[in-house]
Write a protein that holds these residues in place. Structure first.
Motif, PDB file in Angstrom:
ATOM      1  N   MET A  12       0.786  -1.222   0.106  1.00  0.00           N
ATOM      2  CA  MET A  12      -0.183   0.075   0.040  1.00  0.00           C
ATOM      3  C   MET A  12       0.956   1.349   0.038  1.00  0.00           C
ATOM      4  O   MET A  12       1.962   1.329   0.528  1.00  0.00           O
ATOM      5  N   ALA A  13       0.330   2.204  -0.684  1.00  0.00           N
ATOM      6  CA  ALA A  13       1.150   3.372  -0.724  1.00  0.00           C
ATOM      7  C   ALA A  13       0.173   4.506  -0.470  1.00  0.00           C
ATOM      8  O   ALA A  13      -0.933   4.619  -1.122  1.00  0.00           O
ATOM      9  N   LEU A  14       0.280   5.655   0.169  1.00  0.00           N
ATOM     10  CA  LEU A  14      -0.460   6.661   0.480  1.00  0.00           C
ATOM     11  C   LEU A  14       0.398   7.850   0.393  1.00  0.00           C
ATOM     12  O   LEU A  14       1.442   8.070   0.802  1.00  0.00           O
ATOM     13  N   VAL A  15      -0.155   9.088  -0.204  1.00  0.00           N
ATOM     14  CA  VAL A  15       0.429  10.438  -0.405  1.00  0.00           C
ATOM     15  C   VAL A  15      -0.793  11.540   0.177  1.00  0.00           C
ATOM     16  O   VAL A  15      -1.909  11.194  -0.132  1.00  0.00           O
ATOM     17  N   PHE A  16      -0.230  12.267   0.970  1.00  0.00           N
ATOM     18  CA  PHE A  16      -1.268  13.171   1.376  1.00  0.00           C
ATOM     19  C   PHE A  16      -0.343  14.515   1.310  1.00  0.00           C
ATOM     20  O   PHE A  16       0.664  14.766   1.526  1.00  0.00           O
ATOM     21  N   TYR A  17      -1.338  15.564   0.432  1.00  0.00           N
ATOM     22  CA  TYR A  17      -0.366  16.648   0.030  1.00  0.00           C
ATOM     23  C   TYR A  17      -1.321  17.897   0.221  1.00  0.00           C
ATOM     24  O   TYR A  17      -2.458  17.883  -0.141  1.00  0.00           O
ATOM     25  N   ALA A  18      -0.780  18.872   1.015  1.00  0.00           N
ATOM     26  CA  ALA A  18      -1.632  20.213   1.132  1.00  0.00           C
ATOM     27  C   ALA A  18      -0.467  21.202   0.888  1.00  0.00           C
ATOM     28  O   ALA A  18       0.496  21.216   1.477  1.00  0.00           O
ATOM     29  N   GLY A  19      -0.843  22.092   0.183  1.00  0.00           N
ATOM     30  CA  GLY A  19       0.229  23.210  -0.275  1.00  0.00           C
ATOM     31  C   GLY A  19      -0.341  24.012  -1.518  1.00  0.00           C
ATOM     32  O   GLY A  19      -1.454  23.638  -2.019  1.00  0.00           O
ATOM     33  N   HIS A  20       0.700  24.315  -2.249  1.00  0.00           N
ATOM     34  CA  HIS A  20       0.034  25.049  -3.599  1.00  0.00           C
ATOM     35  C   HIS A  20       0.054  23.997  -4.568  1.00  0.00           C
ATOM     36  O   HIS A  20       0.824  23.121  -4.666  1.00  0.00           O
ATOM     37  N   GLU A  78      11.355  22.462 -11.573  1.00  0.00           N
ATOM     38  CA  GLU A  78      11.073  22.839 -10.061  1.00  0.00           C
ATOM     39  C   GLU A  78       9.875  22.284  -9.683  1.00  0.00           C
ATOM     40  O   GLU A  78       9.707  22.536  -8.337  1.00  0.00           O
ATOM     41  N   LEU A  79       8.967  21.990 -10.276  1.00  0.00           N
ATOM     42  CA  LEU A  79       7.682  21.551  -9.668  1.00  0.00           C
ATOM     43  C   LEU A  79       7.449  20.005  -9.861  1.00  0.00           C
ATOM     44  O   LEU A  79       8.276  19.290 -10.718  1.00  0.00           O
ATOM     45  N   VAL A  80       6.579  19.377  -9.359  1.00  0.00           N
ATOM     46  CA  VAL A  80       6.372  18.118  -9.130  1.00  0.00           C
ATOM     47  C   VAL A  80       4.808  17.595  -9.942  1.00  0.00           C
ATOM     48  O   VAL A  80       3.915  18.179  -9.359  1.00  0.00           O
ATOM     49  N   ARG A  81       5.033  16.883 -10.920  1.00  0.00           N
ATOM     50  CA  ARG A  81       3.665  16.647 -11.751  1.00  0.00           C
ATOM     51  C   ARG A  81       3.073  15.484 -10.616  1.00  0.00           C
ATOM     52  O   ARG A  81       3.637  14.641 -10.372  1.00  0.00           O
ATOM     53  N   LEU A  82       1.986  15.895 -10.803  1.00  0.00           N
ATOM     54  CA  LEU A  82       0.862  14.802 -10.054  1.00  0.00           C
ATOM     55  C   LEU A  82       0.826  13.598 -10.438  1.00  0.00           C
ATOM     56  O   LEU A  82       1.000  12.503  -9.770  1.00  0.00           O
ATOM     57  N   ASP A  83       0.809  13.417 -12.029  1.00  0.00           N
ATOM     58  CA  ASP A  83       0.883  12.263 -12.779  1.00  0.00           C
ATOM     59  C   ASP A  83       2.315  11.231 -12.024  1.00  0.00           C
ATOM     60  O   ASP A  83       2.048  10.110 -12.268  1.00  0.00           O
ATOM     61  N   ASP A  84       3.413  11.845 -12.046  1.00  0.00           N
ATOM     62  CA  ASP A  84       4.546  11.386 -11.675  1.00  0.00           C
ATOM     63  C   ASP A  84       4.679  10.743 -10.335  1.00  0.00           C
ATOM     64  O   ASP A  84       5.137   9.829 -10.103  1.00  0.00           O
ATOM     65  N   MET A 144       3.976   5.347  -7.516  1.00  0.00           N
ATOM     66  CA  MET A 144       3.306   4.390  -6.535  1.00  0.00           C
ATOM     67  C   MET A 144       3.038   3.217  -7.404  1.00  0.00           C
ATOM     68  O   MET A 144       2.271   2.260  -6.731  1.00  0.00           O
ATOM     69  N   ALA A 145       3.423   3.022  -8.546  1.00  0.00           N
ATOM     70  CA  ALA A 145       3.077   1.926  -9.379  1.00  0.00           C
ATOM     71  C   ALA A 145       3.146   0.441  -8.854  1.00  0.00           C
ATOM     72  O   ALA A 145       2.329  -0.360  -8.987  1.00  0.00           O
ATOM     73  N   SER A 146       3.921   0.321  -7.914  1.00  0.00           N
ATOM     74  CA  SER A 146       3.955  -1.217  -7.491  1.00  0.00           C
ATOM     75  C   SER A 146       3.184  -1.520  -6.466  1.00  0.00           C
ATOM     76  O   SER A 146       3.108  -2.657  -5.965  1.00  0.00           O
ATOM     77  N   ALA A 147       2.401  -0.628  -5.806  1.00  0.00           N
ATOM     78  CA  ALA A 147       1.611  -0.817  -4.770  1.00  0.00           C
ATOM     79  C   ALA A 147       0.375  -1.338  -5.146  1.00  0.00           C
ATOM     80  O   ALA A 147      -0.032  -0.812  -6.406  1.00  0.00           O
ATOM     81  N   LYS A 148      -0.275  -2.244  -4.663  1.00  0.00           N
ATOM     82  CA  LYS A 148      -1.565  -2.782  -4.852  1.00  0.00           C
ATOM     83  C   LYS A 148      -2.818  -1.821  -4.567  1.00  0.00           C
ATOM     84  O   LYS A 148      -3.649  -1.757  -5.377  1.00  0.00           O
ATOM     85  N   ILE A 149      -2.412  -1.037  -3.404  1.00  0.00           N
ATOM     86  CA  ILE A 149      -3.504  -0.133  -3.118  1.00  0.00           C
ATOM     87  C   ILE A 149      -2.665   1.295  -3.148  1.00  0.00           C
ATOM     88  O   ILE A 149      -1.786   1.371  -2.487  1.00  0.00           O
ATOM     89  N   LYS A 150      -3.338   2.216  -3.577  1.00  0.00           N
ATOM     90  CA  LYS A 150      -2.858   3.677  -3.977  1.00  0.00           C
ATOM     91  C   LYS A 150      -3.751   4.573  -3.490  1.00  0.00           C
ATOM     92  O   LYS A 150      -4.779   4.594  -4.251  1.00  0.00           O
ATOM     93  N   LEU A 151      -3.355   5.311  -2.254  1.00  0.00           N
ATOM     94  CA  LEU A 151      -4.420   6.248  -2.190  1.00  0.00           C
ATOM     95  C   LEU A 151      -3.653   7.611  -1.953  1.00  0.00           C
ATOM     96  O   LEU A 151      -2.484   7.978  -1.563  1.00  0.00           O
TER      97      LEU A 151
END
Length: 193
Positions: free
Chosen positions: A1-9, A35-41, A46-53
């Motif tokens: 399982m992989a989880l990402v929480f993002y709060a910011g700009h 300089e920025l991070v693409r959400l798609d990246d 997280m591709a190897s995780a069965k569950i991605k949140l």
């Protein structure tokens, strides 16, 4: 399982969603990919995780709006959806999210409250509760959205289940009780006839 929480700009440029690190200072649109991070990246990583949140609560106030007039928007685009991935945006794509008056935004406040009070709730039900609370907190001005889906139920803390030995014993006891009751009923019917 992989989880990402993002709060910011967060910002969308030409249909691509970007997360903006606090030290980012792009001078033009070419600097975005460096300089920025693409959400798609993030999702791809997280591709190897069965569950991605992914819980995505970006302030949609583009600090670079004056620099990037062409193709830039305050609102975010709908994310790409991948199998086994559940993405919760603080608001619908194309809309802006409130920052809130306190330490956290209405979305983050609602998410934390539901996680604390009902951690044994299935995630889809949990996100509906978050959505209801965000709508209440913003007087209907903001409604979180979900994208993608999981292949099964997911719980941060599984519901408590009785011991399987106790369940088996109860099942056997009930079956015996039912069989005895049926036998007595049939014996009574025979003696009455």
């Amino acid at each position: 399982m992989a989880l990402v929480f993002y709060a910011g700009h967060g910002v969308q440029v030409n249909g691509v969603n970007f997360l903006i690190p606090i030290d980012a200072a792009p001078q033009n649109e070419r600097d975005l990919k460096h300089e920025l991070v693409r959400l798609d990246d993030v999702i791809d990583d997280m591709a190897s995780a069965k569950i991605k949140l992914i819980f995505f609560d970006p302030c949609r106030d583009n600090p670079f709006a004056r620099s990037f007039s062409r193709g830039s928007a305050r609102e975010l685009a709908a994310p790409s959806e991948a199998s086994g991935t559940l993405i919760s945006f603080s608001t619908k794509h194309g809309n802006t999210a409130a920052d809130g008056d306190g330490k956290n935004s209405p979305y983050t406040s609602a998410l934390l409250a539901v996680l604390e009070s009902q951690p044994q709730m299935e995630i889809e039900q949990m996100l509906r509760k978050v959505q209801q609370e965000v709508k209440r907190l913003t007087r209907g001005q903001q409604g979180p959205s979900r994208y993608g889906s999981l292949d099964g139920d997911f719980y941060f803390r599984p519901p408590e289940v009785e011991d399987s030995a106790t369940l088996s014993r109860e099942t056997v006891d009930k079956a015996i009780s039912d069989a005895v009751a049926e036998t007595v009923k049939k014996a009574t019917e025979r003696s009455d006839s």
